[in-house]
Scaffold this motif. Structure first.
Motif, PDB file in Angstrom:
ATOM      1  N   LYS A   1       0.859  -1.180   0.000  1.00  0.00           N
ATOM      2  CA  LYS A   1       0.000   0.000   0.000  1.00  0.00           C
ATOM      3  C   LYS A   1       0.897   1.232   0.000  1.00  0.00           C
ATOM      4  O   LYS A   1       1.959   1.252   0.637  1.00  0.00           O
ATOM      5  N   SER A   2       0.473   2.250  -0.731  1.00  0.00           N
ATOM      6  CA  SER A   2       1.326   3.411  -0.952  1.00  0.00           C
ATOM      7  C   SER A   2       1.178   4.462   0.129  1.00  0.00           C
ATOM      8  O   SER A   2       1.915   5.454   0.132  1.00  0.00           O
ATOM      9  N   THR A   3       0.262   4.258   1.076  1.00  0.00           N
ATOM     10  CA  THR A   3       0.095   5.168   2.205  1.00  0.00           C
ATOM     11  C   THR A   3      -0.586   4.397   3.334  1.00  0.00           C
ATOM     12  O   THR A   3      -0.731   3.188   3.264  1.00  0.00           O
ATOM     13  N   GLN A   4      -0.974   5.096   4.396  1.00  0.00           N
ATOM     14  CA  GLN A   4      -1.655   4.506   5.546  1.00  0.00           C
ATOM     15  C   GLN A   4      -0.782   3.487   6.283  1.00  0.00           C
ATOM     16  O   GLN A   4      -1.239   2.443   6.737  1.00  0.00           O
ATOM     17  N   SER A   5       0.513   3.810   6.385  1.00  0.00           N
ATOM     18  CA  SER A   5       1.439   2.994   7.156  1.00  0.00           C
ATOM     19  C   SER A   5       2.469   3.907   7.789  1.00  0.00           C
ATOM     20  O   SER A   5       2.914   4.888   7.171  1.00  0.00           O
ATOM     21  N   GLY A   6       2.874   3.590   9.027  1.00  0.00           N
ATOM     22  CA  GLY A   6       3.854   4.412   9.721  1.00  0.00           C
ATOM     23  C   GLY A   6       4.823   3.579  10.540  1.00  0.00           C
ATOM     24  O   GLY A   6       4.700   2.360  10.655  1.00  0.00           O
ATOM     25  N   TRP A   7       5.805   4.262  11.113  1.00  0.00           N
ATOM     26  CA  TRP A   7       6.773   3.640  12.019  1.00  0.00           C
ATOM     27  C   TRP A   7       7.220   4.728  12.988  1.00  0.00           C
ATOM     28  O   TRP A   7       7.987   5.621  12.641  1.00  0.00           O
ATOM     29  N   GLU A   8       6.685   4.658  14.226  1.00  0.00           N
ATOM     30  CA  GLU A   8       6.906   5.707  15.214  1.00  0.00           C
ATOM     31  C   GLU A   8       7.067   5.089  16.606  1.00  0.00           C
ATOM     32  O   GLU A   8       6.716   3.939  16.836  1.00  0.00           O
ATOM     33  N   ASN A   9       7.613   5.887  17.530  1.00  0.00           N
ATOM     34  CA  ASN A   9       7.702   5.527  18.953  1.00  0.00           C
ATOM     35  C   ASN A   9       8.513   4.257  19.203  1.00  0.00           C
ATOM     36  O   ASN A   9       8.179   3.451  20.071  1.00  0.00           O
TER      37      ASN A   9
ATOM     38  N   LEU B   1      -5.492  -9.712   2.969  1.00  0.00           N
ATOM     39  CA  LEU B   1      -5.294  -8.514   2.166  1.00  0.00           C
ATOM     40  C   LEU B   1      -6.240  -7.388   2.569  1.00  0.00           C
ATOM     41  O   LEU B   1      -5.859  -6.211   2.574  1.00  0.00           O
ATOM     42  N   LYS B   2      -7.474  -7.747   2.914  1.00  0.00           N
ATOM     43  CA  LYS B   2      -8.439  -6.711   3.277  1.00  0.00           C
ATOM     44  C   LYS B   2      -8.032  -6.003   4.567  1.00  0.00           C
ATOM     45  O   LYS B   2      -8.107  -4.775   4.660  1.00  0.00           O
ATOM     46  N   VAL B   3      -7.582  -6.776   5.552  1.00  0.00           N
ATOM     47  CA  VAL B   3      -7.135  -6.149   6.803  1.00  0.00           C
ATOM     48  C   VAL B   3      -5.914  -5.266   6.541  1.00  0.00           C
ATOM     49  O   VAL B   3      -5.836  -4.116   7.008  1.00  0.00           O
ATOM     50  N   PHE B   4      -4.966  -5.778   5.784  1.00  0.00           N
ATOM     51  CA  PHE B   4      -3.767  -5.001   5.467  1.00  0.00           C
ATOM     52  C   PHE B   4      -4.118  -3.706   4.753  1.00  0.00           C
ATOM     53  O   PHE B   4      -3.579  -2.633   5.072  1.00  0.00           O
ATOM     54  N   SER B   5      -5.029  -3.793   3.803  1.00  0.00           N
ATOM     55  CA  SER B   5      -5.295  -2.659   2.914  1.00  0.00           C
ATOM     56  C   SER B   5      -6.169  -1.589   3.552  1.00  0.00           C
ATOM     57  O   SER B   5      -5.977  -0.400   3.295  1.00  0.00           O
ATOM     58  N   THR B   6      -7.120  -1.989   4.360  1.00  0.00           N
ATOM     59  CA  THR B   6      -8.172  -1.064   4.787  1.00  0.00           C
ATOM     60  C   THR B   6      -7.979  -0.507   6.189  1.00  0.00           C
ATOM     61  O   THR B   6      -8.814   0.246   6.666  1.00  0.00           O
ATOM     62  N   THR B   7      -6.876  -0.882   6.868  1.00  0.00           N
ATOM     63  CA  THR B   7      -6.618  -0.359   8.214  1.00  0.00           C
ATOM     64  C   THR B   7      -5.238   0.260   8.265  1.00  0.00           C
ATOM     65  O   THR B   7      -4.315  -0.176   7.568  1.00  0.00           O
ATOM     66  N   TYR B   8      -5.082   1.277   9.091  1.00  0.00           N
ATOM     67  CA  TYR B   8      -3.784   1.925   9.256  1.00  0.00           C
ATOM     68  C   TYR B   8      -2.813   0.963   9.951  1.00  0.00           C
ATOM     69  O   TYR B   8      -3.175   0.267  10.903  1.00  0.00           O
ATOM     70  N   SER B   9      -1.587   0.928   9.472  1.00  0.00           N
ATOM     71  CA  SER B   9      -0.559   0.034  10.014  1.00  0.00           C
ATOM     72  C   SER B   9       0.441   0.829  10.831  1.00  0.00           C
ATOM     73  O   SER B   9       1.157   1.682  10.292  1.00  0.00           O
ATOM     74  N   LYS B  10       0.517   0.544  12.135  1.00  0.00           N
ATOM     75  CA  LYS B  10       1.527   1.181  12.976  1.00  0.00           C
ATOM     76  C   LYS B  10       2.888   0.517  12.828  1.00  0.00           C
ATOM     77  O   LYS B  10       3.902   1.080  13.219  1.00  0.00           O
ATOM     78  N   SER B  11       2.892  -0.686  12.277  1.00  0.00           N
ATOM     79  CA  SER B  11       4.125  -1.424  11.987  1.00  0.00           C
ATOM     80  C   SER B  11       3.716  -2.663  11.207  1.00  0.00           C
ATOM     81  O   SER B  11       2.529  -3.035  11.179  1.00  0.00           O
ATOM     82  N   VAL B  12       4.682  -3.322  10.584  1.00  0.00           N
ATOM     83  CA  VAL B  12       4.380  -4.606   9.947  1.00  0.00           C
ATOM     84  C   VAL B  12       3.923  -5.601  11.009  1.00  0.00           C
ATOM     85  O   VAL B  12       2.999  -6.392  10.781  1.00  0.00           O
ATOM     86  N   GLN B  13       4.533  -5.549  12.189  1.00  0.00           N
ATOM     87  CA  GLN B  13       4.139  -6.446  13.276  1.00  0.00           C
ATOM     88  C   GLN B  13       2.668  -6.255  13.633  1.00  0.00           C
ATOM     89  O   GLN B  13       1.924  -7.236  13.816  1.00  0.00           O
ATOM     90  N   ASP B  14       2.266  -5.005  13.745  1.00  0.00           N
ATOM     91  CA  ASP B  14       0.873  -4.675  14.068  1.00  0.00           C
ATOM     92  C   ASP B  14      -0.077  -5.245  13.033  1.00  0.00           C
ATOM     93  O   ASP B  14      -1.082  -5.888  13.363  1.00  0.00           O
ATOM     94  N   SER B  15       0.246  -5.047  11.756  1.00  0.00           N
ATOM     95  CA  SER B  15      -0.623  -5.552  10.692  1.00  0.00           C
ATOM     96  C   SER B  15      -0.694  -7.077  10.680  1.00  0.00           C
ATOM     97  O   SER B  15      -1.772  -7.663  10.541  1.00  0.00           O
TER      98      SER B  15
END
Length: 280
Positions: free
Chosen positions: A151-159, A205-219
């Motif tokens: 996904k080209s957005t809706q993913s981050g890596w913080e804290n 894929l639906k969970v990965f695509s449609t929810t914000y990811s705080k990390s790959v672990q979170d997703s």
């Protein structure tokens, strides 16, 4: 002895472009080879570099043209790139641009195309593993190997932990991509293995695509939970996800911002995230 023919350039210049049209995003991943011919013979024959453009500069121009033309198809992009070299350097007589495209296909959910999530074309190899003894029933697992999605957005890596060894900056908006190896263990026979396998993959894929990811672990954990809820015949699911990195290009030396539009695709070295989610 005479120099009969010469040319030079830069190969495997990998670039990912993101083009934004409101919430809708288009991605284009190219590997470019740019070869120049012109008044460069003295570099070969007389160690005279005064007319020769550095191959690093040739690479930089690919990224500059990418930033200025995020929405062009590969054919149009390559033509604009070739013209840029000819317009910039009078000593160039001809340019040969070769482009190989990595195709990403837009995902759809409930019949609606998703604005920023994609899977790789010709994607993944389904797997099956059976263990059987003379005294016990078979242990059966299905899965998929090398299934790439992004996904080209809706993913981050913080804290995360920061110390004197940390160089990566925090971000709340990054490309998230992986080539997943996954397997799920069957505890009961479904009505149809192919249909259940397809449902598991669609759920991941639906969970990965449609929810914000705080990390790959979170997703991954939330994807595993959803797969177990969707298909009661599996007892656990294991996922191994190497990152497919897309590094933002620094275009400030050329007076350009990036705005998360142009990236260097790379898969080495990569983060390796693995987990197993089960019912117990």
């Amino acid at each position: 002895m005479s120099l009969i023919k010469n040319r030079y350039g830069k190969g495997r210049v990998r670039v990912m472009r993101i083009h934004r049209d409101g919430e809708q995003q288009e991605v284009s991943q190219l590997s470019i080879r740019a070869m120049l011919e012109g008044d460069f013979a003295p570099t070969f024959t007389h160690a005279d570099n005064r007319m020769t453009v550095s191959t690093d500069t040739i690479k930089n121009i690919v990224n500059i043209v990418a930033r200025e033309n995020t929405g062009l198809c590969a054919e149009e992009f390559c033509q604009v790139l070739a013209r840029k070299y000819l317009d910039t350097y009078q000593q160039i007589s001809s340019v040969a641009i070769t482009s190989h495209e990595t195709k990403w296909t837009r995902l759809s959910f409930d019949g609606k195309p998703h604005p920023h999530s994609f899977v790789l074309d010709a994607n993944g190899r389904p797997t099956v593993e059976v263990t059987m003894t003379r005294t016990g029933g078979p242990a059966l697992a299905s899965g998929i190997d090398g299934f790439a999605f992004m996904k080209s957005t809706q993913s981050g890596w913080e804290n995360y932990v920061k110390d004197r060894y940390t160089t990566i900056p925090e971000t709340a908006d990054r490309i998230c991509a992986t080539s997943m190896v996954a397997s799920w263990a069957w505890s009961a026979k479904p009505e149809s293995y192919p249909a259940a396998n397809s449902h598991i993959l669609d759920t991941l894929l639906k969970v990965f695509s449609t929810t914000y990811s705080k990390s790959v672990q979170d997703s991954l954990y939330r994807m595993g939970e959803a797969a177990l809820a969707a298909v009661p015949e599996i007892s656990e699911i294991s996922m191994a996800c190497p990152n497919m990195h897309f590094i933002p290009m620094n275009l400030s030396p050329f007076g350009l911002d990036n705005n998360n539009d142009v990236f260097l695709p790379t898969d080495e070295p990569h983060g390796q995230i693995e987990c197993t989610v089960g019912r117990r």
